[in-house]
Design a protein around this motif. Structure first.
Motif, short mmCIF file in Angstrom:
data_model
loop_
_atom_site.label_atom_id
_atom_site.label_comp_id
_atom_site.label_asym_id
_atom_site.label_seq_id
_atom_site.Cartn_x
_atom_site.Cartn_y
_atom_site.Cartn_z
N VAL A 64 79.65 52.90 45.48
CA VAL A 64 79.79 52.54 46.89
C VAL A 64 78.48 51.91 47.35
N SER A 65 78.59 50.85 48.14
CA SER A 65 77.39 50.19 48.66
C SER A 65 76.54 51.19 49.43
N LYS A 66 75.24 50.96 49.45
CA LYS A 66 74.31 51.89 50.11
C LYS A 66 74.72 52.16 51.56
N GLU A 67 75.15 51.12 52.26
CA GLU A 67 75.47 51.29 53.68
C GLU A 67 76.72 52.14 53.92
N LYS A 93 79.89 58.37 53.73
CA LYS A 93 80.90 58.12 54.77
C LYS A 93 82.31 58.32 54.22
N ASN A 94 82.41 59.07 53.13
CA ASN A 94 83.68 59.44 52.48
C ASN A 94 84.38 58.29 51.75
N LEU A 95 83.71 57.17 51.56
CA LEU A 95 84.34 56.08 50.82
C LEU A 95 84.47 56.44 49.33
N GLY A 96 83.47 57.10 48.77
CA GLY A 96 83.57 57.55 47.38
C GLY A 96 84.74 58.50 47.21
N LYS A 97 84.89 59.42 48.14
CA LYS A 97 86.03 60.36 48.11
C LYS A 97 87.35 59.60 48.20
N LEU A 98 87.42 58.61 49.08
CA LEU A 98 88.63 57.81 49.23
C LEU A 98 88.98 57.09 47.92
N LEU A 99 87.97 56.49 47.28
CA LEU A 99 88.19 55.80 46.00
C LEU A 99 88.62 56.77 44.91
N LEU A 100 88.01 57.95 44.88
CA LEU A 100 88.37 58.95 43.88
C LEU A 100 89.80 59.43 44.10
N GLU A 101 90.17 59.75 45.33
CA GLU A 101 91.53 60.20 45.62
C GLU A 101 92.55 59.12 45.30
N PHE A 102 92.22 57.88 45.61
CA PHE A 102 93.08 56.75 45.27
C PHE A 102 93.30 56.70 43.75
N SER A 103 92.22 56.83 42.99
CA SER A 103 92.30 56.80 41.53
C SER A 103 93.13 57.95 40.99
#
Length: 163
Positions: free
Chosen positions: A85-88, A92-102
């Motif tokens: 996930v980009s530093k910015e 902000k839960n984007l990593g979690k979102l990508l993991l759950e999507f996967s």
């Protein structure tokens, strides 16, 4: 965080993917090269590729990505190769979102087990903390695997509800 969409990697994403990887200051030049080769293989072969490559966008800006694929010679095991996930957008839960999507995609494909291999170096400490937070268990550590004082750590997660 705004409206985030997760979708397949597109050819026009390659430049921004490389920028994202380099800006994180986590990955070596060799690692960036490997990630880009995997992305290019996905774009070239599509579903026949060994990889699934998805990106997260907000107003068409690349914010993060995930790459995973079935482990060769297994029936229901998948490797999670990359999640970044980009530093910015970190924390902000984007990593979690990508993991759950996967995990959802892997379950749909009949997956029951996800494996992650990572480095023991301090550059990967945040990644290891992230994996533990979301249910991955460390199963082994191989000393001096990548180079001296850089161990390989293997995490696993069994998925509930996989086919």
């Amino acid at each position: 965080m705004g409206r985030i969409k997760i979708g397949n990697l597109k050819k026009e994403d390659l430049r921004n993917l490389k920028i994202l990887l380099k800006n994180l200051n986590t990955f070596s030049q060799e690692e960036v090269k490997v990630a880009m080769e995997m992305a290019e293989e996905f774009l070239e072969k599509g579903k026949k590729s060994d990889y699934n490559f998805f990106v997260a966008r907000n107003d068409e800006k690349l914010l993060g990505f995930v790459c995973f694929g079935p482990t060769p010679l297994t029936k229901h095991t998948y490797d999670l190769y990359w999640i970044a996930v980009s530093k910015e957008y970190q924390r902000k839960n984007l990593g979690k979102l990508l993991l759950e999507f996967s995990e959802g995609k892997i379950k749909k494909e009949g997956g029951k087990l996800i494996i992650i291999e990572t480095s023991s170096t301090s550059k990967y400490a945040k990644a290891r903390k992230f994996y533990k937070k979301y249910g991955f268990k460390k199963i082994t550590e191989i000393k001096n695997f990548y180079k001296n004082k850089d161990n390989k750590i293997v995490y696993v997660k069994y998925l509930k509800g996989g086919k």
